[in-house]
Design a protein around this motif. Sequence first.
Motif, PDB file in Angstrom:
ATOM      1  N   HIS A 226      43.707  17.454 -33.683  1.00 65.88           N
ATOM      2  CA  HIS A 226      42.820  16.427 -34.232  1.00 65.88           C
ATOM      3  C   HIS A 226      42.133  15.649 -33.106  1.00 65.88           C
ATOM      4  O   HIS A 226      40.928  15.403 -33.152  1.00 65.88           O
TER       5      HIS A 226
ATOM      6  N   MET B 135      39.423  17.695 -31.553  1.00 62.64           N
ATOM      7  CA  MET B 135      38.259  17.781 -32.436  1.00 62.64           C
ATOM      8  C   MET B 135      37.443  16.487 -32.398  1.00 62.64           C
ATOM      9  O   MET B 135      36.218  16.521 -32.363  1.00 62.64           O
TER      10      MET B 135
ATOM     11  N   TYR C  48      29.955  15.960 -36.455  1.00 60.56           N
ATOM     12  CA  TYR C  48      30.780  16.110 -37.651  1.00 60.56           C
ATOM     13  C   TYR C  48      31.576  14.840 -37.912  1.00 60.56           C
ATOM     14  O   TYR C  48      32.022  14.181 -36.977  1.00 60.56           O
TER      15      TYR C  48
ATOM     16  N   PHE D 222      34.630  13.951 -38.523  1.00 61.88           N
ATOM     17  CA  PHE D 222      36.088  14.009 -38.501  1.00 61.88           C
ATOM     18  C   PHE D 222      36.622  12.578 -38.455  1.00 61.88           C
ATOM     19  O   PHE D 222      36.044  11.712 -37.813  1.00 61.88           O
TER      20      PHE D 222
ATOM     21  N   ASP E 113      41.269  12.937 -42.116  1.00 56.68           N
ATOM     22  CA  ASP E 113      41.512  14.369 -41.930  1.00 56.68           C
ATOM     23  C   ASP E 113      42.903  14.604 -41.360  1.00 56.68           C
ATOM     24  O   ASP E 113      43.622  15.503 -41.801  1.00 56.68           O
TER      25      ASP E 113
ATOM     26  N   SER F 281      45.860  16.366 -43.451  1.00 57.11           N
ATOM     27  CA  SER F 281      46.412  17.587 -42.863  1.00 57.11           C
ATOM     28  C   SER F 281      47.920  17.460 -42.658  1.00 57.11           C
ATOM     29  O   SER F 281      48.666  18.411 -42.909  1.00 57.11           O
TER      30      SER F 281
ATOM     31  N   PHE G  84      43.757  24.550 -42.328  1.00 53.93           N
ATOM     32  CA  PHE G  84      43.166  23.568 -41.418  1.00 53.93           C
ATOM     33  C   PHE G  84      41.785  24.009 -40.929  1.00 53.93           C
ATOM     34  O   PHE G  84      40.868  23.193 -40.866  1.00 53.93           O
TER      35      PHE G  84
ATOM     36  N   TYR H 260      39.481  20.816 -41.708  1.00 58.70           N
ATOM     37  CA  TYR H 260      38.477  20.522 -40.677  1.00 58.70           C
ATOM     38  C   TYR H 260      37.260  21.415 -40.844  1.00 58.70           C
ATOM     39  O   TYR H 260      36.125  20.984 -40.669  1.00 58.70           O
TER      40      TYR H 260
ATOM     41  N   HIS I 218      34.063  20.495 -42.819  1.00 53.42           N
ATOM     42  CA  HIS I 218      33.009  19.684 -42.201  1.00 53.42           C
ATOM     43  C   HIS I 218      32.068  20.540 -41.357  1.00 53.42           C
ATOM     44  O   HIS I 218      30.903  20.192 -41.181  1.00 53.42           O
TER      45      HIS I 218
ATOM     46  N   ARG J  25      32.444  26.532 -35.506  1.00 55.64           N
ATOM     47  CA  ARG J  25      33.550  27.084 -36.290  1.00 55.64           C
ATOM     48  C   ARG J  25      34.392  28.024 -35.427  1.00 55.64           C
ATOM     49  O   ARG J  25      35.618  27.995 -35.472  1.00 55.64           O
TER      50      ARG J  25
ATOM     51  N   SER K 234      36.607  25.941 -33.163  1.00 53.84           N
ATOM     52  CA  SER K 234      37.719  25.374 -33.912  1.00 53.84           C
ATOM     53  C   SER K 234      38.782  26.442 -34.173  1.00 53.84           C
ATOM     54  O   SER K 234      39.987  26.189 -34.026  1.00 53.84           O
TER      55      SER K 234
END
Length: 183
Positions: free
Chosen positions: A4, A7, A22, A24, A28, A32, A57, A62, A65, A72, A75
């Motif tokens: 987290h 991110m 994004y 976040f 979140d 999570s 997740f 996540y 978003h 992506r 992530s």
Amino acid sequence: CHFHSLMLERKKFGPMGYNMMYPFSAGDLRDSAQVLYNYLEGSSAVKIPWDDLRYIFGEIMYGGHIVDDWDRRMSQKYLLYFMRDELLDEIDMIPYAEGKLSWPSPQPAAHERYLEHIETMPPESPLFFGMHPNAEINFRTAECDKVFELLTMLAGGSGGGDGDDDASMSPMAIAQMTCDEIL
């Protein structure tokens, strides 16, 4: 928590951190953590279902978003790195730094030991996020620009002009003049 924070903190590097911004948030992380708790407590399996958790997740919590394909992929790479059995042993918590920066995962212990371990974290660096150290130059330049723009606005503009128009007045003087007009 570490995923987290990675991110969230990547956002400060702007386009170098993500191709888009994004939203976040702490929500979140909270959601999570609750999903993780429910998933592990409700499972009778001996082995941790990493694939399922990565999907939840990375694609829902996540990933919901994230709309850019490259973001992506980034992530998913983080999740592939962190969500594996070795996390429970000892892995480097700073992936993709190519040995320039290291911080091992904590060993199982009491809560106080985890807090002590967090205190040993090396200073923040773009290497935490798998970026070149020069990424910090762009971030710090953008932050300085924001500070000086704010200072210029608070100081009442550029300081030019003959003093007769609102552009050369201080914010306090403009507020006082507006109040006097209303009252």
